[in-house]
Design a protein around this motif. Structure first.
Motif, mmCIF file in Angstrom:
data_model
loop_
_atom_site.group_PDB
_atom_site.id
_atom_site.type_symbol
_atom_site.label_atom_id
_atom_site.label_comp_id
_atom_site.label_asym_id
_atom_site.label_seq_id
_atom_site.Cartn_x
_atom_site.Cartn_y
_atom_site.Cartn_z
ATOM 1 N N LEU A 324 0.849 -1.200 0.000
ATOM 2 C CA LEU A 324 0.000 0.000 0.000
ATOM 3 C C LEU A 324 0.880 1.243 0.000
ATOM 4 C CD1 LEU A 324 -2.842 1.277 0.283
ATOM 5 C CD2 LEU A 324 -2.525 1.182 2.760
ATOM 6 N N ARG A 325 0.640 2.096 -0.978
ATOM 7 C CA ARG A 325 1.360 3.372 -1.050
ATOM 8 C C ARG A 325 0.359 4.515 -1.081
ATOM 9 N NH1 ARG A 325 5.186 5.477 -6.089
ATOM 10 N NH2 ARG A 325 4.883 7.698 -5.700
ATOM 11 N N ARG A 337 3.506 23.175 -5.905
ATOM 12 C CA ARG A 337 3.756 22.098 -4.952
ATOM 13 C C ARG A 337 4.802 22.573 -3.953
ATOM 14 N NH1 ARG A 337 2.957 16.760 -5.500
ATOM 15 N NH2 ARG A 337 0.911 17.551 -6.101
ATOM 16 N N VAL A 338 4.443 22.582 -2.671
ATOM 17 C CA VAL A 338 5.373 23.060 -1.649
ATOM 18 C C VAL A 338 5.920 21.927 -0.785
ATOM 19 C CG1 VAL A 338 4.327 25.347 -1.575
ATOM 20 C CG2 VAL A 338 3.513 23.600 0.000
ATOM 21 N N SER A 339 5.241 20.771 -0.798
ATOM 22 C CA SER A 339 5.750 19.651 -0.012
ATOM 23 C C SER A 339 5.089 18.362 -0.487
ATOM 24 C CB SER A 339 5.480 19.857 1.482
ATOM 25 O OG SER A 339 6.162 18.870 2.248
ATOM 26 N N TRP A 340 5.678 17.235 -0.096
ATOM 27 C CA TRP A 340 5.178 15.914 -0.482
ATOM 28 C C TRP A 340 5.402 14.949 0.664
ATOM 29 C CZ3 TRP A 340 8.228 11.404 -2.147
ATOM 30 C CH2 TRP A 340 7.448 10.391 -2.726
ATOM 31 N N MET A 341 4.370 14.199 1.000
ATOM 32 C CA MET A 341 4.452 13.192 2.060
ATOM 33 C C MET A 341 4.040 11.856 1.461
ATOM 34 S SD MET A 341 2.648 15.447 5.092
ATOM 35 C CE MET A 341 1.333 15.983 3.997
ATOM 36 N N SER A 342 4.765 10.795 1.814
ATOM 37 C CA SER A 342 4.486 9.503 1.207
ATOM 38 C C SER A 342 4.904 8.372 2.124
ATOM 39 C CB SER A 342 5.235 9.389 -0.129
ATOM 40 O OG SER A 342 5.087 8.095 -0.680
ATOM 41 N N THR A 343 4.161 7.271 2.008
ATOM 42 C CA THR A 343 4.545 6.063 2.749
ATOM 43 C C THR A 343 5.892 5.535 2.263
ATOM 44 O OG1 THR A 343 3.234 4.787 1.166
ATOM 45 C CG2 THR A 343 2.168 5.360 3.239
ATOM 46 N N ASN A 348 9.139 2.116 8.207
ATOM 47 C CA ASN A 348 8.549 0.780 8.173
ATOM 48 C C ASN A 348 7.426 0.738 7.136
ATOM 49 O OD1 ASN A 348 10.152 -0.047 10.461
ATOM 50 N ND2 ASN A 348 8.742 1.149 11.736
ATOM 51 N N PRO A 349 7.293 -0.373 6.391
ATOM 52 C CA PRO A 349 6.207 -0.492 5.415
ATOM 53 C C PRO A 349 4.849 -0.491 6.111
ATOM 54 C CG PRO A 349 7.339 -2.593 5.690
ATOM 55 C CD PRO A 349 8.147 -1.561 6.421
ATOM 56 N N LEU A 350 3.861 0.062 5.444
ATOM 57 C CA LEU A 350 2.517 0.158 6.010
ATOM 58 C C LEU A 350 1.786 -1.164 5.804
ATOM 59 C CD1 LEU A 350 0.596 2.210 7.355
ATOM 60 C CD2 LEU A 350 -0.205 2.805 5.065
#
Length: 425
Positions: A324-325, A337-343, A348-350
């Protein structure tokens, strides 16, 4: 002489839904009978509003209705609006690709248009041959094309493949070559649709620079359609907002962009019924809500405070989730675009259990955004497949808190991100 180079007066365009051509034989006979008697086309009195979100009960629809505007020489006009608002139809009319149902277009000088990737290209011909073909279609003389040939090829960046048939080109290479020809035509009016989005970031920057040179350095006029509000604001001097086939606003480009971005009011976190999404949709976002440091759902946050984003996914088919991403892009009010958040960035993997609803939480520590309006763009990839993507899914505001722990706040218009810092000697 007036400095008005292009004028649209009472432009309307009507289409018959579900039909290729003007309509049925019966409708055409009615039109011709009215014309022979000197009467108005009877079908211009009917037709539904161009609202793609509503199912039409009529056979005819107005793609454009009563469009009036003027463009001055050297002006760069950004035409913006949602998909289906009538932007491309308007550009086709301005470029003489199609005729309006009513109204008239008056212009001075040569118009060059770049509306679709590869328009005017023969894909069995080489890039070099297509430069001559496309240039001739746009009204250039052979000697003029030959004089500018090396410059066109260099600008396109396709030197290595210029003698290769364009059927082997990527869409990005094709649009590079097509734009290079149109831009070097030296038209009085250059009409550019969203096709530049096909090119890479380097070429988009190069193309926008060329359009700025055309307008500012050479005093030529540019009509530019794009969904990238940052490009519109950096390039254009005036804006035109289309909505449901009509003009919603025309004037200063910043006012137009702001009106367009806020046309539907704030976007709530309930995403289950959003239609403007992409992906397979077997698993999709149901709800994305932001909780402030007090534990309450809020669309207004203080910079420096901790907050939690709650994500609820719908999984009606009970698909086994092995990978899952989730990505969140943070855009400011101008679409940057000022920022990016991601798994992908997590230690640790979700891992989630298979169920019809999946709950995931995202912690954001000491929110480092300056005062302003922002949106979250949501992206979901499950087991390596793109399942759901919603641009600007959730709106939120950031107000000044005690981010620096000093009781002082950052000056406005000094950037979107706040960095904790200290000076010493």
């Amino acid at each position: 002489m007036s400095d008005i180079i292009l004028k649209a007066k009472n432009i309307s365009k009507q289409y018959r839904l579900g039909t290729v051509g003007t309509g049925t034989l019966r409708d055409d006979l009615k039109r011709n009978w009215a014309r022979l008697r000197g009467k108005e086309d009877p079908f211009l009195k009917i037709g539904a509003v161009n609202d793609r979100s509503q199912q039409s009960t009529e056979d005819y629809v107005w793609a454009l209705r009563n469009i009036n505007f003027e463009v001055k020489q050297g002006e760069v006009l950004g035409i913006i609006g949602k998909n289906g608002a009538g932007k491309s139809t308007l550009l086709k009319i301005l470029s003489r690709v199609t005729a309006p149902s009513t109204g008239v277009i008056k212009s001075r000088g040569r118009i060059a248009s770049l509306l679709e990737v590869g328009t005017g290209f023969h894909h069995e011909l080489t890039g070099r041959e297509n430069i001559y073909l496309n240039g001739a279609i746009l009204g250039m003389q052979k000697a003029e094309i030959t004089r500018k040939l090396d410059e066109i090829i260099a600008f396109s960046g396709c030197e290595r493949y210029i003698d290769t048939p364009t059927k082997r080109y990527s869409s990005g290479m094709t649009v590079r070559l097509a734009f290079a020809v149109a831009a070097h035509l030296e038209p009085e009016i250059l009409v550019v649709d969203e096709v530049l989005a096909v090119g890479d970031a380097e070429f988009q920057k190069k193309a926008i620079g060329k359009m700025q040179d055309i307008s500012q350095g050479e005093g030529r006029t540019v009509l530019f359609v794009s969904h990238n509000m940052a490009s519109v604001q950096s390039l254009c001097t005036q804006g035109l907002v289309l909505k449901n086939g009509g003009i919603n606003l025309k004037g200063d480009v910043d006012l137009c962009v702001n009106a367009y971005l806020n046309a539907d009011g704030p976007k709530e976190g309930i995403l289950e019924f959003r239609e403007d999404r992409q992906g397979l949709g077997k698993i999709k976002f149901k709800k994305v809500e932001i909780f402030n440091s007090s534990g309450n759902i809020s669309t207004t946050l203080l910079n420096g405070e901790d907050c939690i984003v709650q994500i609820i996914l719908k999984n009606p088919n009970l698909i086994q989730v092995d990978n899952l991403r989730i990505d969140f892009g943070v855009n400011n009010s101008k679409g940057y675009r000022v920022s990016w958040m991601s798994t992908l960035l997590s230690k640790n993997p979700l891992k989630v259990n298979t169920s019809k609803e999946l709950k995931i939480y995202l912690n954001i520590n000491e929110l480092p955004l300056s005062k302003g309006s922002y949106t979250l763009t949501c992206n979901l990839i499950v087991n390596g497949k793109n399942q759901d993507y919603i641009r600007d899914a959730v709106d939120f505001e950031v107000e000044n808190g005690d981010f620096f722990g000093s009781g002082k706040v950052a000056l406005e218009n000094q950037g979107d991100l706040l960095l904790k810092h200290s000076f010493y000697s």
